[in-house]
Enzyme design. Structure first.
Site, PDB file in Angstrom:
ATOM      1  CB  SER A 138      -0.925   0.068   1.210  1.00 35.44           C
ATOM      2  OG  SER A 138      -0.969  -1.089   1.945  1.00 35.44           O
ATOM      3  CG  HIS A 184      -2.750  -0.537  -3.028  1.00 33.93           C
ATOM      4  ND1 HIS A 184      -2.945   0.793  -2.742  1.00 33.93           N
ATOM      5  CD2 HIS A 184      -2.991  -1.210  -1.881  1.00 33.93           C
ATOM      6  CE1 HIS A 184      -3.301   0.901  -1.476  1.00 33.93           C
ATOM      7  NE2 HIS A 184      -3.337  -0.287  -0.932  1.00 33.93           N
ATOM      8  CD  GLU A 244      -3.790   3.604  -5.282  1.00 32.01           C
ATOM      9  OE1 GLU A 244      -4.043   4.803  -5.158  1.00 32.01           O
ATOM     10  OE2 GLU A 244      -2.994   3.019  -4.522  1.00 32.01           O
ATOM     11  CG  ASN A 254      -3.220   4.345   1.448  1.00 30.56           C
ATOM     12  OD1 ASN A 254      -4.404   4.590   1.703  1.00 30.56           O
ATOM     13  ND2 ASN A 254      -2.736   3.114   1.446  1.00 30.56           N
TER      14      ASN A 254
END
Ligand code: HSC
Length: 694
Positions: A417, A438, A450, A488
Site C-alpha cells: 500500500s 494495490h 491501483e 493513501n
C-alpha cells in the site's frame, strides 16, 4: 413505399411491415440525428398505405442505451426525445420494439412509447438515469408504473437496476421473448400476427389499473422513501424520482409528464448530476493509457498465485475465483492457511445465505482454490500477487524467492500500500515483470485497484494488469511509484489535519460528523476504531505521545474491545466517550495548545483542501494520468460521495482560487506543509479547472 436510408436510420418494408433500423455505434445513443431519423422514418411508415405495422430495431451490439449524455447542458437540437416517444405512441399503426443488448433510460422510454415489446432473453432493460443524478425525462416515470405497478417502478427507477428480459416479461414489460439469434424475424412475425388478429396500437399512457391501486395512498411513497433512506442519503435524484412516480398516480398523464420535465430540468442543471455524469465518463476514461494503445499485446492470465492467506490475500483470491480464474494460495503455517480458506468459504456462504449467490456456486468457487505450504507451487501461475506483511525487507525476501521459482514471463505483483515497487523489483532478475497491484480492504468488496507502474515494468505487463481489472470486477487506476501512491498519499494529508484539528479544538466526533455529512461513509476516527487502533502498535514500543497510543495503552483499541475514540454498546453502536473528551482536553494542554471553537466549514476545508493540493502535486509529478483518475481512486477506494465527483472535481466546484487562498493562508499561519502546488497556482492564474467538467 420505397425503402429509405438516411444517416443512422433505415426503413425497409417486408410483407406490409415497416422495419425501422437504427445504427449509431457504439451503443445507439439517442442523439439528435437518431431522434430526427426515427421521427422521419415513423412519419413515412404512418403515411404509407401499404404498411400495416412497424418494427423498431437497432443494429450492432444493443438497442438504444439511452439519451446521448454528451448532449446534456448543450443547446437543444432536433426533435426532443419526449416528443419522439409521443409521436411513436400516437402512430396509427401498431409499433413493436425489438430489443437486444440493453434498453436503458431513453432507450426503454422509446420502447415504452412503442405499443408492444419483443426481446431476446439476454436483453436487459432499465431506467438508470438516477445513477446520472437525473430522472427519466422522456415519460419513463409516467409510463413504467402504468405497466409494472407503482412499487416495482419505484424500485426500478430509484435503483437504476438492469432487469433481465425474462423477469421483465413476468412484470408485463415485455410481451414476448424471441429466440436469441432470431429477434428480427420474431418481431416481424409478432407484428404480422397483430395485423392478422386486427390488433391496433395499445398505448401505455392509457393503462390505469396498476396505478389506481396506489391512488390516495401517500404513505406508499413516504414509506418507500423511509425504507431506503440509507441508500438515498445525500442524493437529490431519488426523491425527485419518487415525486415523479407519485405524479403518475395522482395526476392526469399530461400533467404528470409536465411534472417529470420540471424535475428533470432542475436536476440536469444541478451540480450533483454534473458530478455523476462526469463520473460515468471518468470510469471509461480510466482505461485509456496514452502510451498503451488498445492493441498493446497482453499476457494470458489463466491462473493466479497468491502469497499470504490473511484478510488481504483471501479477499484478493475471491476476486479471481468469482471470475472463474483458479488460484493457488500459499501460506507459511497450516493453521494460517486453514483459517484463510475457511474465511473465504464463510464469506461465500454468507453471500449464499443472503441469496446473492447460488449454493452450488459456493462449491464451484471453492473448487477453484488450492491452498498449500509449498512455495514451489508458484512455479506455474501466470500472475503471482504477494500479500504479506507491509515491510520492505520481508517483501524483498519474498520477491527474491519468487524470482527463482516463478515461470519465465509470469507477472509478479506486490499488493503493497505504500512501499517503493521499483525497489522491490530491483531484487529480481526480471524487473520488467514486476508491478504493484494495490487492492483495498475488504479486497473482495472495494472496487478500486491501483495498478502501480514500476519504472521498468514492460508495456505488456502494465497493459495486462489494467485490462485484468474489469475482468475481476475492479476499476483499475494506473498510478506511479510514490509513497502511498494516489489514495493513501492523499489520505495521509487528511489524517494529519484530522489529528491536528482535534488538538486545536475539535472533538473526534466533530471531525467524523463533518465528513459523514459531506457524504463519506465514516470519518477517520470511526474508521480507526473499526480497523483497530493497535494496528502497528505494541506496548513495548509505545511512546504514549499520540491520542491513539494513549488509547491503546488504556486497552481502548477500537470496536473489537468495545471502546476506542468512541464507546460501543453490544450492537456496536457508537457514542462519544467522556473519557476520550477529557483525554483530548488534557492532550491539548500538555502540548501547550489553547483550544478554540472550530466551525464545521473550517473542519471540512482543513481536511479536504490539503488532499486536493496533494492531488495536484501527484498530477504535476505524473503519478496519475489525469485528475479524473484521482477522483476514481477516491470514489471507488474510500467511499467519496459520487455526487461530489471526487476531490479534484469538488475542487473545481468550490473554485480553485478559493482552495489556493486557503492553502496560502495556512502556509503563513501554520506551516510549510500547506505550500500550494505549482500546478494549483498555474491553474488559478490561467483561469482553468482540474477536470474541465464542473
Ligand atoms: C437518459 O436516457 C435520459 C432520458 O431519460 C431523458 C432525456 C430527455 C430529456 C428531455 C427533458 C426535457 N450517451 O460503457 P461502454 C459511450 S440518460 C453517450 O464502454 P459497455 C461510452 O462513453 C442515459 N455516450 O460499453 C463509451 O465511449 P468511449 C441513460 C454513451 O458495452 C462507449 O459508449 N442511459 C452512452 O461496457 C461504450 O460504452 C444510461 O445511463 C450514452 N448514453 O456498456 C446507459 N452510453 O468508448 C449508459 C455509452 O468513447 N450506458 N456511451 O469510452 C451504459 O450503461 C453502458 O454504456 C452500456 C454498454 C451498458 C450501454
Amino acid at each position: 413505399m420505397a425503402d429509405t436510408q438516411s444517416g443512422v436510420t433505415d426503413l425497409k418494408v417486408e410483407d406490409g411491415i415497416a422495419i425501422v433500423t437504427v445504427n449509431n455505434p457504439p451503443v445507439n445513443a439517442l442523439g439528435a440525428a437518431v431522434r430526427d431519423g426515427v421521427a422521419a422514418r415513423m412519419r413515412e411508415a404512418a403515411a404509407d398505405p401499404a404498411t400495416e405495422a412497424v418494427v423498431l430495431i437497432c443494429a450492432g451490439r444493443t438497442f438504444f442505451a439511452g439519451a446521448d449524455i454528451t448532449e446534456f447542458g448543450k443547446p437543444p437540437k432536433g426533435i426532443p426525445l419526449g416528443e419522439l416517444v409521443t409521436l411513436i405512441e400516437d402512430m396509427p399503426k401498431p409499433v413493436v420494439a425489438a430489443i437486444h443488448g440493453t434498453a436503458l433510460g431513453g432507450g426503454l422510454e422509446m420502447a415504452l412509447g412503442c405499443h408492444y415489446r419483443v426481446a431476446v432473453p439476454s436483453a436487459r432493460v432499465g431506467l438508470p438515469e438516477v445513477k446520472l443524478g437525473i430522472l427519466p425525462g422522456a415519460g419513463g416515470t409516467q409510463r413504467l408504473p402504468r405497466i409494472v405497478g407503482v412499487e416495482r417502478a419505484l424500485e426500478m427507477i430509484t435503483s437504476g437496476e438492469h432487469v433481465p428480459a425474462p423477469k421483465a416479461k413476468e412484470a408485463g414489460l415485455i410481451d414476448e421473448l424471441a429466440p436469441e439469434e432470431g429477434l428480427r424475424q420474431a418481431a416481424l412475425d409478432f407484428a404480422k400476427r397483430l395485423v392478422a388478429e386486427g390488433k391496433g396500437p395499445r398505448k401505455v399512457r392509457d393503462l390505469s389499473d396498476k396505478v389506481e391501486a396506489a391512488r390516495g395512498k401517500p404513505e406508499v411513497f413516504a414509506d418507500f422513501a423511509k425504507a431506503n433512506a440509507r441508500r438515498f442519503r445525500g442524493f437529490e435524484a431519488p426523491a425527485a424520482c419518487i415525486e415523479a412516480v407519485k405524479a403518475a398516480v395522482e395526476l392526469p398523464f399530461e400533467q404528470g409528464i409536465a411534472k417529470e420535465r420540471d424535475l428533470f430540468l432542475k436536476l440536469v442543471a444541478g451540480t450533483q448530476s454534473k458530478a455523476q455524469r462526469y463520473v460515468f465518463f471518468a470510469e471509461r476514461e480510466v482505461r485509456k493509457i496514452p502510451d498503451l494503445p488498445d492493441d498493446t499485446p497482453t499476457l494470458p492470465v489463466n491462473s493466479v498465485g497468491i502469497i499470504g492467506a490473511g484478510t488481504m490475500g483471501g479477499g484478493i483470491a475471491m476476486n479471481f475465483l468469482n471470475a472463474g480464474i483458479p488460484v493457488t494460495i500459499v501460506e507459511m503455517k497450516q493453521e494460517a492457511l486453514d483459517r484463510g480458506l475457511s474465511v473465504i468459504r464463510k464469506n461465500y456462504e454468507a453471500s449464499a445465505a443472503k441469496g446473492r449467490l447460488k449454493p452450488e456456486d459456493v462449491e464451484k468457487r471453492m473448487s477453484l482454490i488450492t491452498g498449500t505450504l509449498d512455495f514451489e507451487a508458484l512455479s506455474t501461475p501466470d500472475l503471482v500477487i504477494e500479500a504479506v506483511y507491509e515491510n520492505m525487507d520481508i517483501k524483498k525476501d519474498v520477491f527474491r524467492r519468487l524470482d527463482k521459482i516463478a515461470k519465465p514471463g509470469a507477472i509478479l505483483a506486490s499488493n503493497t500500500s505504500y512501499l517503493n515497487v521499483d525497489e522491490i523489483a530491483s531484487v529480481t532478475s526480471r524487473p520488467e515483470s514486476v508491478i504493484g497491484m494495490h487492492f483495498f480492504s475488504p479486497a473482495n468488496v472495494m472496487k478500486l485497484l491501483e495498478v502501480v507502474r514500476a519504472e521498468k515494468a514492460s508495456k505488456e505487463v502494465v497493459a495486462t494488469a489494467v485490462k485484468l481489472a474489469p475482468k475481476i470486477g475492479k476499476i483499475g487506476v494506473l498510478v506511479g511509484v510514490c509513497y502511498g501512491f494516489v489514495g493513501n498519499r492523499m489520505l495521509a494529508e487528511r489524517q494529519r489535519e484530522a489529528n491536528r484539528l482535534v488538538e486545536e479544538g475539535a472533538m473526534p466526533w466533530d471531525v467524523d460528523r463533518v465528513l459523514y455529512e459531506f457524504g463519506l461513509p465514516m470519518g477517520p476516527f470511526a474508521m480507526s476504531d473499526l480497523a483497530g487502533l493497535d494496528i502497528g502498535w505494541s506496548r513495548e514500543t509505545s511512546k504514549g505521545e499520540t491520542l491513539r497510543e494513549k488509547l491503546c495503552e488504556m486497552d481502548r483499541r477500537g470496536q473489537k474491545t468495545g471502546a476506542g475514540f468512541y464507546d460501543y454498546d453490544a450492537n456496536r453502536k457508537a457514542t462519544p466517550s467522556p473519557i476520550v473528551e477529557q483525554m483530548v482536553l488534557d492532550h491539548s494542554k500538555q502540548k501547550g495548545i489553547t483550544r478554540r471553537q472550530i466551525s464545521d466549514a473550517e473542519i471540512l476545508e482543513r481536511l479536504i483542501y490539503p488532499m486536493i493540493n496533494e492531488g495536484a502535486k501527484i498530477l504535476e509529478e505524473g503519478k496519475a494520468i489525469r485528475a479524473s483518475d484521482i477522483d476514481m481512486v477516491w470514489i471507488n477506494g474510500y467511499g467519496w460521495p459520487v455526487y461530489r465527483g471526487g476531490p479534484m472535481f469538488y475542487a473545481d466546484t468550490v473554485g480553485l482560487e478559493n482552495v489556493l487562498a486557503r492553502m496560502e493562508q495556512w502556509e503563513r499561519e501554520i506551516g510549510p506543509e500547506f505550500r500550494p502546488s505549482d500546478l494549483l497556482r498555474r491553474k488559478v492564474e490561467a483561469g482553468e479547472t482540474f477536470t474541465g467538467a464542473a
